[in-house]
Design a protein around this motif. Structure first.
Motif, PDB file in Angstrom:
ATOM      1  N   GLY A   1     -39.326 -32.621  68.714  1.00  0.00           N
ATOM      2  CA  GLY A   1     -39.235 -33.988  68.309  1.00  0.00           C
ATOM      3  C   GLY A   1     -39.652 -34.869  67.563  1.00  0.00           C
ATOM      4  N   THR A   2     -39.754 -34.125  66.284  1.00  0.00           N
ATOM      5  CA  THR A   2     -39.382 -34.528  64.845  1.00  0.00           C
ATOM      6  C   THR A   2     -37.971 -35.468  64.547  1.00  0.00           C
ATOM      7  N   MET A   3     -37.023 -34.624  65.419  1.00  0.00           N
ATOM      8  CA  MET A   3     -36.018 -35.587  64.834  1.00  0.00           C
ATOM      9  C   MET A   3     -35.860 -36.633  66.358  1.00  0.00           C
TER      10      MET A   3
ATOM     11  N   PHE B   1     -32.632 -40.363  59.166  1.00  0.00           N
ATOM     12  CA  PHE B   1     -31.154 -39.682  59.045  1.00  0.00           C
ATOM     13  C   PHE B   1     -31.207 -38.511  59.074  1.00  0.00           C
ATOM     14  N   MET B   2     -31.256 -38.377  57.908  1.00  0.00           N
ATOM     15  CA  MET B   2     -31.322 -37.391  57.296  1.00  0.00           C
ATOM     16  C   MET B   2     -32.398 -36.307  57.334  1.00  0.00           C
ATOM     17  N   ILE B   3     -33.241 -36.064  57.804  1.00  0.00           N
ATOM     18  CA  ILE B   3     -34.188 -36.004  57.823  1.00  0.00           C
ATOM     19  C   ILE B   3     -34.422 -35.185  59.681  1.00  0.00           C
ATOM     20  N   GLY B   4     -33.648 -35.644  60.344  1.00  0.00           N
ATOM     21  CA  GLY B   4     -33.529 -36.484  61.802  1.00  0.00           C
ATOM     22  C   GLY B   4     -32.208 -34.967  61.766  1.00  0.00           C
ATOM     23  N   ILE B   5     -31.406 -35.375  61.409  1.00  0.00           N
ATOM     24  CA  ILE B   5     -30.263 -34.073  61.942  1.00  0.00           C
ATOM     25  C   ILE B   5     -30.906 -32.842  61.132  1.00  0.00           C
TER      26      ILE B   5
ATOM     27  N   GLY C   1     -27.273 -34.459  55.099  1.00  0.00           N
ATOM     28  CA  GLY C   1     -27.666 -34.350  56.791  1.00  0.00           C
ATOM     29  C   GLY C   1     -27.861 -32.447  57.291  1.00  0.00           C
ATOM     30  N   ILE C   2     -26.441 -32.124  56.844  1.00  0.00           N
ATOM     31  CA  ILE C   2     -25.967 -30.890  57.014  1.00  0.00           C
ATOM     32  C   ILE C   2     -26.925 -30.034  56.297  1.00  0.00           C
ATOM     33  N   ALA C   3     -27.126 -30.309  54.475  1.00  0.00           N
ATOM     34  CA  ALA C   3     -28.360 -29.166  53.993  1.00  0.00           C
ATOM     35  C   ALA C   3     -29.100 -29.543  55.147  1.00  0.00           C
ATOM     36  N   ALA C   4     -29.404 -30.860  55.261  1.00  0.00           N
ATOM     37  CA  ALA C   4     -31.254 -30.417  56.177  1.00  0.00           C
ATOM     38  C   ALA C   4     -31.367 -29.872  57.201  1.00  0.00           C
ATOM     39  N   LEU C   5     -30.337 -29.642  58.298  1.00  0.00           N
ATOM     40  CA  LEU C   5     -30.095 -28.467  59.014  1.00  0.00           C
ATOM     41  C   LEU C   5     -30.225 -27.429  58.325  1.00  0.00           C
ATOM     42  N   THR C   6     -29.230 -26.979  57.783  1.00  0.00           N
ATOM     43  CA  THR C   6     -29.244 -25.645  57.552  1.00  0.00           C
ATOM     44  C   THR C   6     -30.823 -24.830  56.758  1.00  0.00           C
TER      45      THR C   6
ATOM     46  N   ILE D   1     -43.838 -39.575  60.334  1.00  0.00           N
ATOM     47  CA  ILE D   1     -44.633 -39.733  58.361  1.00  0.00           C
ATOM     48  C   ILE D   1     -43.878 -39.137  57.658  1.00  0.00           C
ATOM     49  N   PHE D   2     -43.188 -37.838  57.579  1.00  0.00           N
ATOM     50  CA  PHE D   2     -42.880 -37.154  56.554  1.00  0.00           C
ATOM     51  C   PHE D   2     -41.645 -37.996  56.281  1.00  0.00           C
ATOM     52  N   PRO D   3     -40.673 -38.837  56.345  1.00  0.00           N
ATOM     53  CA  PRO D   3     -39.683 -39.641  55.610  1.00  0.00           C
ATOM     54  C   PRO D   3     -40.090 -40.696  54.947  1.00  0.00           C
ATOM     55  N   ASN D   4     -40.970 -41.123  55.790  1.00  0.00           N
ATOM     56  CA  ASN D   4     -42.264 -42.355  54.999  1.00  0.00           C
ATOM     57  C   ASN D   4     -42.788 -41.615  53.604  1.00  0.00           C
TER      58      ASN D   4
END
Length: 447
Positions: A68-70, A383-387, A260-265, A126-129
């Protein structure tokens, strides 16, 4: 007063109490996000015993929040660049208060999964904003410190959940902690209606109805003289870049992919740590009360790591510090899998792991926020946090699946350690790009 002068005036001037109050509201909102993210970990043992839920099914319950966050980060968070950060944050806070308050009334796992997905959507908005607003409310001197302090709110949410969970569950049942979380989000909404201002960069870039009035109200409230008219919009450099360029400019798109990859891991490892730590400690022979208190130590490590990496984010080699944090986190994850069943040692290592796992992520978020120009910050971070949140889905579900198949700690912890190494590689690539000049962050005056 030119537009750049308005920005530079606020960035170079001492901050007023109204700015600190706005940042404090962002911290409270992030605390609510931390509470919302951790609450299932403490309710899960009771739900599992009451409903007879398998570990793999719990993995779905844990993972659907990240799903859902994604969705929220990908689809809704970028709308803040069009409609305003304030509108999106307040709307999401009210939405979260409702979804959390409805959880105690669910009658089966399907309903629980649906509500946790919707809760994730709100968190994703909320989080990105919050990242964007804190940077834009702060001056240059305190920007990184306040951004890192805002992220301590998430760790505080974990700590609050850990502190109240055992007491509330023992007295009122697992449903009570969801009502507690709903109250936090409702408070953010009600207080924010009066004290959370709109983003200055949004007002100047998008010029919504009543923009001049909103700008002057903000300037006067923060102790500066009003302007007679809106400054002329800038059309050069990063200011002209739009969401379309985020998707078509190869350099920005590749940097976003690496972020995004760094966020995913990170989320792959973090959601595993948050959601499964109490259950793993209980299975290792640690008492239920001690296992639930583990959140306090993890929050302490997270808070210290956040402050440390918030400071390091200003250094010349910030991305290499982040890369090193990912590597150390991988080593600590592997060590936890090899530890004997001991009531103290795993808790200490978990505290240290939280320092590097969360701290390095916060440093990366601060750098990413400053990388994107104001007109596309919410979209870029979304996009970064979604990934990244897709990694949370995988991390939560993978642990449950491996446990159902009989894997021991020593078997699946190395899997998570290797994932953290992949994140270190992505951050290292970003650092090389910046050194080579192939990816250039937005000018500091726009941060």
């Amino acid at each position: 007063m030119p537009q750049t002068d308005v920005r530079e005036l606020l960035k170079e001037s001492p901050m007023r109490w109204q700015q600190f109050l706005a940042v404090a509201l962002c911290i409270l909102a992030n605390l609510g996000d931390g509470f919302d993210s951790a609450v299932m970990a403490f309710a899960a043992p009771n739900i599992s015993s009451e409903w007879g839920v398998a570990a793999s099914t719990l993995g779905v319950v844990f993972g659907v929040l990240a799903l859902g966050t994604m969705a929220g980060a990908f689809l809704l968070a970028p709308l803040a660049d069009r409609y305003g950060r304030r509108v999106m944050i307040l709307s999401a806070s009210a939405f979260l208060a409702v979804t959390m308050a409805l959880v105690p009334f669910v009658e089966n796992v399907t309903q629980l999964i649906a509500l946790r997905f919707l809760t994730g959507v709100g968190v994703g908005v909320i989080f990105p904003n919050l990242n964007v607003l804190v940077i834009e409310y702060s001056n240059n001197r305190l920007g990184n410190l306040l951004a890192s302090t805002m992220h301590i709110g998430f760790a505080l949410g974990l700590a609050v959940c850990s502190a109240v969970a055992a007491t509330l569950i023992a007295a009122f049942g697992w449903q009570a902690i969801f009502f507690f979380g709903a109250a936090i989000n409702a408070t953010v909404f009600l207080v924010g209606l009066y004290y959370l201002p709109e983003s200055l960069d949004f007002i100047l870039a998008k010029r919504p109805p009543g923009a001049l009035e909103k700008l002057n109200k903000m300037l006067i409230r923060w102790g500066h003289p009003p302007v007679e008219s809106l400054p002329l919009p800038e059309t050069s450099g990063y200011e002209s870049r739009s969401l379309r360029e985020l998707l078509t400019n190869r350099t920005i798109m590749f940097a976003t992919l690496l972020f995004g990859i760094a966020a995913l891991t990170h989320y792959f490892c973090t959601h595993f740590k948050i959601n499964w730590t109490p259950q793993i400690l209980i299975d290792a022979g640690i008492t239920s009360t001690t296992a639930m208190s583990s959140g306090m130590l993890m929050a302490l490590g997270s808070a210290l790591g956040t402050l440390a990496y918030g400071k390091l984010a200003s250094s010349r080699h910030a991305l290499w510090w982040v890369c090193g944090g990912y590597v150390i986190a991988a080593i600590l994850i592997f060590i936890i899998g090899e530890l004997p069943s001991d009531p103290v040692l795993p808790l200490g290592v978990l505290c240290l792991l939280s320092f590097f796992l969360v701290g390095s992520w916060i440093g990366l978020l601060i750098l990413a926020t400053r990388f994107y120009p104001p007109a596309m910050r919410s979209a870029g971070l979304g996009f970064m946090i979604g990934i990244g949140r897709f990694g949370g889905v995988l991390g939560s579900y993978t642990a449950g699946m491996l446990m159902d198949r009989g894997w021991e700690r020593a078997d699946f912890f190395p899997v998570y350690a290797m994932v953290s190494i992949v994140g270190a590689f992505a951050v290292g690539m970003l650092a090389i790009m910046l050194v080579a000049g192939r990816a250039k962050p937005a000018p500091e005056r726009q941060a």
